[in-house]
Design an enzyme around this catalytic site. Structure first.
Site, PDB file in Angstrom:
ATOM      1  N   MET A   1      36.112  44.082  36.482  1.00 19.51           N
ATOM      2  CA  MET A   1      36.617  42.720  36.658  1.00 19.51           C
ATOM      3  C   MET A   1      37.931  42.561  35.866  1.00 19.51           C
ATOM      4  O   MET A   1      38.775  43.422  35.933  1.00 19.51           O
ATOM      5  CB  MET A   1      35.559  41.684  36.249  1.00 19.51           C
ATOM      6  CG  MET A   1      34.257  41.809  37.020  1.00 19.51           C
ATOM      7  SD  MET A   1      34.497  41.433  38.780  1.00 19.51           S
ATOM      8  CE  MET A   1      33.072  42.238  39.493  1.00 19.51           C
ATOM      9  N   SER A   2      38.027  41.496  35.081  1.00 21.15           N
ATOM     10  CA  SER A   2      39.308  41.259  34.411  1.00 21.15           C
ATOM     11  C   SER A   2      39.576  42.175  33.226  1.00 21.15           C
ATOM     12  O   SER A   2      40.641  42.098  32.619  1.00 21.15           O
ATOM     13  CB  SER A   2      39.422  39.793  33.979  1.00 21.15           C
ATOM     14  OG  SER A   2      39.543  38.996  35.129  1.00 21.15           O
ATOM     15  N   VAL A   3      38.638  43.039  32.888  1.00 23.75           N
ATOM     16  CA  VAL A   3      38.968  44.103  31.939  1.00 23.75           C
ATOM     17  C   VAL A   3      40.107  44.953  32.527  1.00 23.75           C
ATOM     18  O   VAL A   3      40.897  45.540  31.801  1.00 23.75           O
ATOM     19  CB  VAL A   3      37.719  44.952  31.596  1.00 23.75           C
ATOM     20  CG1 VAL A   3      38.072  46.230  30.855  1.00 23.75           C
ATOM     21  CG2 VAL A   3      36.717  44.122  30.785  1.00 23.75           C
TER      22      VAL A   3
END
Lengths: 433, 433
Positions: free
Chosen positions: B150-152
């Site tokens: 995801m936003s990692v």
């Protein structure tokens, strides 16, 4: 939607009608790196290729796409070995470039090196006695890359089917319906496992995609992983389509090369083993071989792998498989497949059934467990896929050839004349060395 | 089409509105293996999850999907190391399970072990001084599997942007339009590289997807790799959308966590380096680390990687990255990233700009090069993604935590209360050991 169907269709096709007299740009001019497909941020509009509009599978963009199938569709992994990865010994022999052969129906000799360009080769690897003696990469394919195997995928599915027969999990004389009751109403219901594995089923199923009513269209639409139009009422995955295939003629008499046989075999293998083709291929073959690179299969909307044509793999990894088969199942210090299974494949299939088929360009050949057998003087046999994919095993010459290719024509009848005699010439050269 | 938009939307979302008061089935009950998603040949109709109808991203099916993103969409590879793969030393300390902490705004203590279920953890790894001291896999995630970051993903794109700044290929004070002239008419035209990297741009861009007019919808539609309806007239890839983002307010004053900043950074990094984010990540970080497993990025119809959220990777490989950052760029006997870049990240960003933002649940934090900085007593900083993904680095405790998760709620505000205090408690335990 029509374009979309075409996309998947082309992927699933086994026999492509000939585009008569069409001229294509040559090997060098069509080099996908030089052509700049999908290069730049963003790529120029005319260099973007897509599965949606079918552009990714049109020559020459095809030469890019075959190395990047995952960029165009959903896929599932075929895991490589985690440890103890096999390293080939390498002793390159560039004399092979000068080996000369006479292309079929030609009076003009050609060198091996010339044949590579003629066949729009992306990768070529030759093993002799298990050692790499020849290895070339062109255009978009790199040593750590993958390439679409097309119908070479069938050979993996068929070999796994043969493996389950050998192990007694499948009875070759039982029928499709014995293992998949849902197939009872279909042509596969009363076809034996042996008939399915050898493609001697009698099917009302045409892969002639110049005919808009050919069944291949419906198969393609069912397996298409992209959204279907609201008006679509057909099956929404491969299996649901396979249940609808109707019988035509009798089983067991004529070889009929039809992709759906492989997908039925994939279904049977999965139902019986409890594993998908990608999982079983990984567990039983890819990991034990000591492969280096994860491969992958394209899948349909229900996550079902396209057993008949959806595999992409690395060239050296493919060569490990070929060498294992040449060594009757033994490789990397392990008996990976049973010797009896490989001997069965090496004996070939029903030559009479093959002779009755449409394959007049391959006289004397046969088909067994989804392997093509040449029955030539060396007893060579092969996995074959459209646009020039092959794993060619010559037991007499102790030779395995893996070729990845992106020939503008799908049909191997166009590619064989400068391939099969070339392989045989190299085999004879290696024997004479 | 609406469903399709939703699918991509959910993937691209960074802030999800709260589903107020909704009850979800628990961690054990939602175990994706026990639930049987995509199991069987074919899977039962109600166990098939798909990107087309958006079902793959609805809890609890989400718990299956986050481990198999490639099965739902086109992807491109982030190649792992071919050789010299790094092996962690392992010294498990199951005492950690009993470490107790007080969840935020709660008066009832919780154990570390309890927090795993509470947070719907799929994988949890703790490094202490570079050694694995804790490692668990749940449900669908296996040690050789991948999980959506995801936003990692943003942190990887931002770190690569920071790297180019550190190396002088990007000037932090120059603007988006200086590097991408096509951005001149957009909000990014006069935003500096620094403002983009730290998300202090002023953008007329809402990621509130409860609002059908929010710009996130248009971004999602542009990046959607599936066929667009004939009526669709908008941009057909991420870059074309980014050119349309308009300015609102002033740049450089307020932190605004908006995914498009990362995708613009991905574009700039790619234009300047000549490599896509997946390629550059592989070349500069993934291969040098000695990672074991190819990762991948989801891509749009033009093959552009979703820099802001499309990465999937293996947990131990992620831990290598975290440990490398903790060691100021050094790992596997190599200086992989410059010490100066990591020090810049460890110093954090503009706390005043952060305080003016909507992140009241993270008091005192800041954001730098797409890393979140806690500014807590240990100087901990983190990569964070929806549904509970994180790489959490505590320099004082010499600790790195990687968590993959599939919490029913996207928003980390729902997950932090039983995570951040837990991490800090384990850090203190490790210091005291």
């Amino acid at each position: 939607m029509q374009k979309l169907l075409l996309t998947i269709l082309i992927l699933t096709l086994a026999i492509q009608t000939d585009v008569k007299g069409q001229e294509y740009i040559g090997f060098e001019e069509s080099d996908p790196v030089k052509m700049g497909w999908m290069q730049g941020f963003p790529p120029p509009q005319d260099k973007i290729v897509s599965a949606i509009d079918g552009s990714f599978f049109r020559f020459p963009a095809l030469r890019y796409s075959v190395c990047h199938m995952r960029q165009f569709m959903p896929t599932t992994v075929v895991k490589a070995s985690k440890d103890k990865r096999y390293k080939f010994r390498v002793r390159l022999d560039n004399t092979i470039d000068g080996v000369t052969f006479m292309p079929t129906n030609s009076s003009k000799p050609m060198t091996w090196r010339e044949s590579l360009g003629k066949n729009y080769t992306d990768g070529m690897l030759i093993l002799h006695k298990g050692r790499i003696v020849y290895e070339k990469y062109f255009g978009e394919l790199k040593p750590d890359g993958l390439h679409a195997a097309m119908s070479v995928s069938k050979t993996f599915s068929g070999t796994l089917g043969g493996l389950l027969v050998d192990e007694g999990l499948l009875d070759a004389n039982k029928t499709g319906a014995d293992y998949i009751p849902e197939l009872a109403g279909s042509a596969f219901g009363d076809a034996t496992i042996r008939q399915i594995l050898d493609m001697t089923t009698g099917l009302k199923y045409s892969e002639d995609y110049s005919n808009p009513k050919a069944e291949i269209w419906a198969f393609s639409a069912a397996g298409n992983p992209f959204p279907k139009p609201a008006s679509y009422k057909g099956p929404t995955n491969y299996y649901d389509y396979l249940k609808t295939v109707q019988k035509e003629g009798r089983h067991g008499e004529v070889f009929g090369y039809k992709t759906v046989n492989t997908d039925v075999m994939g279904w049977i293998v999965s139902r019986v083993s409890g594993k998908s083709i990608p999982e079983l291929l990984s567990d039983r073959i890819w990991k034990p071989l000591g492969t280096h690179f994860d491969g992958y299969f394209q899948i349909d909307g229900a996550g079902i792998a396209f057993a008949g044509g959806g595999f992409s793999a690395n060239m050296r990894d493919m060569a490990m498989f070929g060498e294992m088969v040449r060594k009757k199942g033994k490789f990397n210090k392990k008996q990976i497949l049973p010797e009896s299974l490989i001997e069965d494949i090496m004996n070939g299939g029903d030559r009479e059934a093959f002779a009755k088929s449409a394959y007049s360009s391959l006289p004397g050949w046969s088909y067994r467990n989804m392997w093509w057998h040449t029955h030539n003087e060396h007893g060579a046999f092969a996995a074959r896929g459209v646009h020039g994919q092959t794993i060619y095993i010559d037991p007499t010459a102790e030779m395995v050839i893996v070729r990845f290719s992106s020939h503008p024509e799908a049909k191997n009848a166009k590619i064989d004349p400068t391939s099969l005699p070339a392989y045989h010439a190299v085999a004879k050269y290696l024997i004479s060395k």
